[in-house]
Design an enzyme around this catalytic site. Sequence first.
Site, PDB file in Angstrom:
ATOM      1  N   LYS A   1       1.101  -1.243  -0.429  1.00  0.00           N
ATOM      2  CA  LYS A   1       0.249  -0.050   0.173  1.00  0.00           C
ATOM      3  C   LYS A   1       1.072   1.541   0.433  1.00  0.00           C
ATOM      4  CE  LYS A   1      -3.526  -1.875   0.335  1.00  0.00           C
ATOM      5  NZ  LYS A   1      -4.917  -1.820  -0.749  1.00  0.00           N
ATOM      6  N   GLU A  48      -9.459   5.735   3.060  1.00  0.00           N
ATOM      7  CA  GLU A  48     -10.528   4.283   3.506  1.00  0.00           C
ATOM      8  C   GLU A  48      -9.427   3.381   3.792  1.00  0.00           C
ATOM      9  OE1 GLU A  48     -10.406   5.243   0.303  1.00  0.00           O
ATOM     10  OE2 GLU A  48      -9.639   3.594  -0.201  1.00  0.00           O
ATOM     11  N   SER A 106       1.557  -9.381  -1.027  1.00  0.00           N
ATOM     12  CA  SER A 106       1.669  -8.125   0.007  1.00  0.00           C
ATOM     13  C   SER A 106       1.356  -7.756   0.683  1.00  0.00           C
ATOM     14  CB  SER A 106      -0.427  -7.724  -1.649  1.00  0.00           C
ATOM     15  OG  SER A 106      -1.091  -8.939  -0.316  1.00  0.00           O
TER      16      SER A 106
END
Lengths: 278, 405
Positions: B98, B120, B386
């Site tokens: 991210k 969010e 990830s």
Amino acid sequence: MTTRIDACFAELAKQGRSAFVTFLMAGDPDPATSLSIIKALPKAGADIIEIGMPFTDPMADGPSIQAAGLRALKAGMTLKKTLEMVRGFRKDDNATPLVLMGYYNPIYIYGVDKFLADAKAAGVDGLIIVDLPPEEDTELCIPAMKAGLNFIRLATPTTDDKRLPAVLANTSGFVYYVSIAGITGGAAADSNVVGEAVARIKRHTKLPVCVGFGIRTPDAARAIAQKANGAVVGTALVDALHASLDGEGRATPKTVGAVADLASALAQGVKGAKQAAE
Amino acid sequence: MNPNLPNSFRTGPDERGHFGIFGGRFVAETLMPLILDLEKAYADAKADPAFQAEMNGYLKNYVGRPSPLYFAERLTEHLGGAKIYFKREELNHTGSHKVNNVLGQIMVARRMGKKRIIAETGAGQHGVATATLCARFGLDCVVYMGAVDVERQQPNVIRMEMLGARVVPVQSGSRTLKDAMNDALRDWVTNVHDTFYCIGTVAGPHPYPMMVRDFQSVIGDETRTQMQEIEGRLPDSLIACIGGGSNAMGLFHPFLDDPSIEIFGVEAAGHGLTQLHAASIAGGRPGVLHGNRTYLLMDEDGQIQDAHSISAGLDYPGIGPEHSWLHETGRVTYLSATDEEALEAFQLLSRLEGIIPALEPAHAIAKVLELAPKRPKDHLMVVNLSGRGDKDVPQVGDILKGRKK
Ligand SMILES: Cc1ncc(COP(=O)(O)O)c(C=O)c1O
């Protein structure tokens, strides 16, 4: 083409006054009560009725209208039943303009062409679709115009003079000026600031301009009606409806009257205002 | 495969933000001027070598890139087929992919002069990355998070608060990621004048799906170079989990025009595809939500259905629009893994490789367990790891403890 909306504003201009526009959610708190409420609105003084099409994810609405939509969905409301409700209303009233307001997805899933044909046949006059900006006009706006329905666009405080022509290009019926950058049920806007914004929009269009968001009281409605061609009230009516429900969120004998009484008081406010200066 | 295949899979979106019929800009008028400003600001930044240089500096020294491409020898032996490599995004600062995207967006926000950032988050990884970069650059940060996710991802809530962000638990709807996105959009509509909305995946109105993909493509770009260095050729298959699809898009995009490479996205099948799940492609159809047209879980009336996944980061009823298009063109194959399969993969990876993965990439690993044994020993498979599992340790610990009793 002249729609009921055009006829309504022509008549109001003759009378020299602004429109009182109401918003309630279709099917809130249940389909039968909801129909009784909208049937009571013209007598209470509503000139134009906006009906919300319930959606699970109303991104530009505040908690009151969001909850109203969820109550309606829980009571089994669908887009098809919303159109049935419009037909029910049209049985006794062929004059009051009806505008459907909501989000695009339920219409997209219903099928755009079928929706427009069914809505027109049911007696709908216009559409306000919150998540379809002019950039997406080919989706619904242009087909709606072809089908003889007004596509009413929202203009907002962020819509500057450069962008206004694009926003107004395919708009008809009236322009809905959202008086604050925010969600429904938010703070009230200063009526002088609104007056300036309405004047600015009127430099770009001959269409009537109605103002909504944040109007809750007869006084506030009067102040806005002095500056615009119409004042739209939604959250305050939805809150009055909500306050009349029982502990389980069901309608009570007071529900229809509670909404109609507030609508009457607001209508008095609007009708006490002189017509907006052209 | 679709007969109208494009010459390249990498040229999208068109100038209106469409990937085929998907994408677009379905937002309230209040937001449109800002979205057009952002589109311009991003185009300027992309063309500015100074922006790229600054970003590369932070990617290297703050994020810790390049992330390694690691040969998972024990997992490979265990499965007895393809040679499995992990792209180690879990080693990035803040523990997931991210951060790549957040760094990019925060740098664009700074160019636009924005001082207040909203985001969010589902699993909290995007929230933590946003809180981290806001701390680093001295920006106000508000993170919307579903109340259910606040419960199940406590470690990340604590981290965000330590970093100075305000975490707002969202009580509406299913109280998960979709509702957090609704509330972030409401905040944005209310505070457009000073607020930048940092979206955590390749979804939302144009230019977000494109911009987030571009920032995440560093994953696939590095993988190309690293695989060439290690094996002297490109990989044969790629696989990644999909919530909105950003880690997957980042790995896939630089390889889309290499036709020999098989590409797999793995959605969350939750309790199973006939029950509660979060697999928008397997169980949904095209609709319009959160600013874009894409595959969505919904009922016959177009009402959005609640998604379910054991993994908060995959618990979303939609998928990025570019994935919807890659699905319809047939370029990428979308599979799904259940909660149970993900849990098993989570444990297997921890024991075999000494890597505790996040529950999200555990879904990708679950499908590796099926695919790798069917491939020859010289097949090179890259899995996007990830994120790391720290945030999931309490949740998985509770589940496993409950089973022992
Ligand atoms: C580690 C990890 N992987 C994957 C995801 C899913 O997001 P995306 O599909 O955008 O990569 C998340 C989201 O929170 C995550 O934390």
